[in-house]
Design a protein around this motif. Sequence first.
Motif, PDB file in Angstrom:
ATOM      1  N   SER A 140       0.870  -1.179  -0.097  1.00 24.10           N
ATOM      2  CA  SER A 140      -0.014  -0.035  -0.058  1.00 24.10           C
ATOM      3  C   SER A 140       0.954   1.295   0.008  1.00 24.10           C
ATOM      4  O   SER A 140       0.532   2.393  -0.638  1.00 24.10           O
ATOM      5  CB  SER A 140      -0.925  -0.102   1.223  1.00 24.10           C
ATOM      6  OG  SER A 140      -1.712  -1.109   1.261  1.00 24.10           O
ATOM      7  N   GLU A 188      -9.611  -2.531   1.647  1.00 27.61           N
ATOM      8  CA  GLU A 188      -9.116  -3.290   2.763  1.00 27.61           C
ATOM      9  C   GLU A 188      -8.949  -2.241   4.002  1.00 27.61           C
ATOM     10  O   GLU A 188      -9.378  -2.671   5.005  1.00 27.61           O
ATOM     11  CB  GLU A 188      -7.451  -3.498   2.425  1.00 27.61           C
ATOM     12  CG  GLU A 188      -7.191  -4.567   3.190  1.00 27.61           C
ATOM     13  CD  GLU A 188      -5.953  -5.498   2.377  1.00 27.61           C
ATOM     14  OE1 GLU A 188      -5.075  -5.203   2.277  1.00 27.61           O
ATOM     15  OE2 GLU A 188      -6.623  -6.516   1.513  1.00 27.61           O
ATOM     16  N   ARG A 202      -2.294   7.307   6.234  1.00 27.96           N
ATOM     17  CA  ARG A 202      -0.757   6.633   5.795  1.00 27.96           C
ATOM     18  C   ARG A 202      -0.189   7.887   4.638  1.00 27.96           C
ATOM     19  O   ARG A 202       1.030   8.188   4.585  1.00 27.96           O
ATOM     20  CB  ARG A 202      -0.879   5.635   4.795  1.00 27.96           C
ATOM     21  CG  ARG A 202       0.387   4.973   3.947  1.00 27.96           C
ATOM     22  CD  ARG A 202       0.432   3.488   3.266  1.00 27.96           C
ATOM     23  NE  ARG A 202      -0.136   2.480   3.736  1.00 27.96           N
ATOM     24  CZ  ARG A 202      -1.208   2.076   3.790  1.00 27.96           C
ATOM     25  NH1 ARG A 202      -2.404   2.539   3.188  1.00 27.96           N
ATOM     26  NH2 ARG A 202      -1.598   0.814   4.505  1.00 27.96           N
TER      27      ARG A 202
END
Length: 472
Positions: free
Chosen positions: A106, A129, A138
């Motif tokens: 990712s 997900e 992130r």
Amino acid sequence: MARSRSKHVCSECGHEALAWSGQCGGCGAWNTLEETVVAPKTKRGPGSGGDKARKGGARATPLRDVARPQEARLLSGIGELDRVLGGGFVPGSLVLLGGAPGIGKSTITAMALGNLAASGRRTLYVTGEESAAQVRMRAERLGDDALAVPALAETDLAAVIGAIEAEAPEVCVVDSVQTLHSGELSSAPGSVAQVREAASGLMEVAKRTGTAMVLVGHVTKEGSVAGPRVLEHLVDCVLVFEGERERSYRTLRALKNRFGATSEVGVFEMRSGGLVAVEDPSARFVGEATAAPGSVVLCSMEGTRPLLVEVQALVAPTEVVPPRRVANGIDRNRLAMVLAVLSRHAGVQMGSADVFVNVAGGVRVDEPGADLAVALALASARSGKPLAHADGRPLACFGEIGLTGELRAVGHPERRLAEAAKFGLESVIAPPAPAPDLGPLAPAKTLRGALKRARAICADAASPVEPLDAAA
Ligand code: TYD
Ligand code: MG
């Protein structure tokens, strides 16, 4: 309009059944029934093909006259990724990115989309997900560019395809393909049927819109992407992201690439601000190499690029029967073979000791050229004598070991030797090269000869390889 429905087809004999069962009613094979969607029937007579058939069939074109694809590659701005892809993403292509959980799939895709968005490309990040909020967290670690990427948290295949049609991104990431599900199939998300359906649906929309599609896929315990390798032949490019989660180094390699070589490898390091390409991995690994007993530098090839890595071995008294044979970063069977040849042809016996072999930095070397490094590291660990020059600089080596104890040539000896010379490694034990004068080459024809050679070179540093059993 006729509704599409699903049926179960045996992958062995093609027998069709309406309901799933463990055993095929046609051929009696077990676990071969797979769910597939039946497309609604269109109104065409028998011998369909309709108009084309009447006009004399479809026409083939000489390849010379087929229009060349406009291969304007999309650069991700991550040099190592672009190199492994063969020069960036190809519009309309499908890339499968596999890897164990937590390896950084990712992260690398978010970084690539961030760079593409910053260079004015339309991008889309579909997350099945994680929630959009998690993806944002992130992205915050990765910087402003990553925050500009449009994200969609969705697991319904039809909705995802609709969004791709509406947004028409130039590059789209689906993270992960195993979370998508199609309402037309009754099986659970992640099942072979669902994964295949999702991939073919996404492939169709990718070809139609010219979107470069990246499918993120988990690697199962058996090591294949998305179950029984169902996707690998469907997609244009299969990339795998490897490394140990606890270690910072990651390698990215192509298992299949319709648009480039499969031998390229990218090396990354996971830092607090994302993945950083390791431009000169040899310098990193040689710098970290210890000149302790059981350590040797291997001149390996990662695709077209030479790479120096440290191979370490440990031989220790065991408490279990049978003794452990643990290999990290090299093939286990290869280790067993090297141990057998060491014992049979070089008089180095491990007896009932535990044996551990590790490639430092969490790197994987999948080439027979690593055999000699494994053998030398083991012999050095066995004897407790280091493989180093008097000044502490480590010894290097490469070469395949044959079952009769001979050393066999491997590809690109000149590049391997040049890389060793570049890092000031004076002696490289390797099979004799066709061209006589190749820098630091210390040639040896057999494994026994290589051990002797190592002993001579490292004599000042306290003679290294003195197998206890072969002392006589
Ligand atoms: P991730 O990309 O989510 O892995 P995958 O998608 O393959 O499952 O993240 C991998 C790990 O990397 C995770 O444990 C957190 C860590 N990480 C960093 O160390 N630095 C960073 O900047 C980021 C984004 C993640
Ligand atoms: Mg992930």
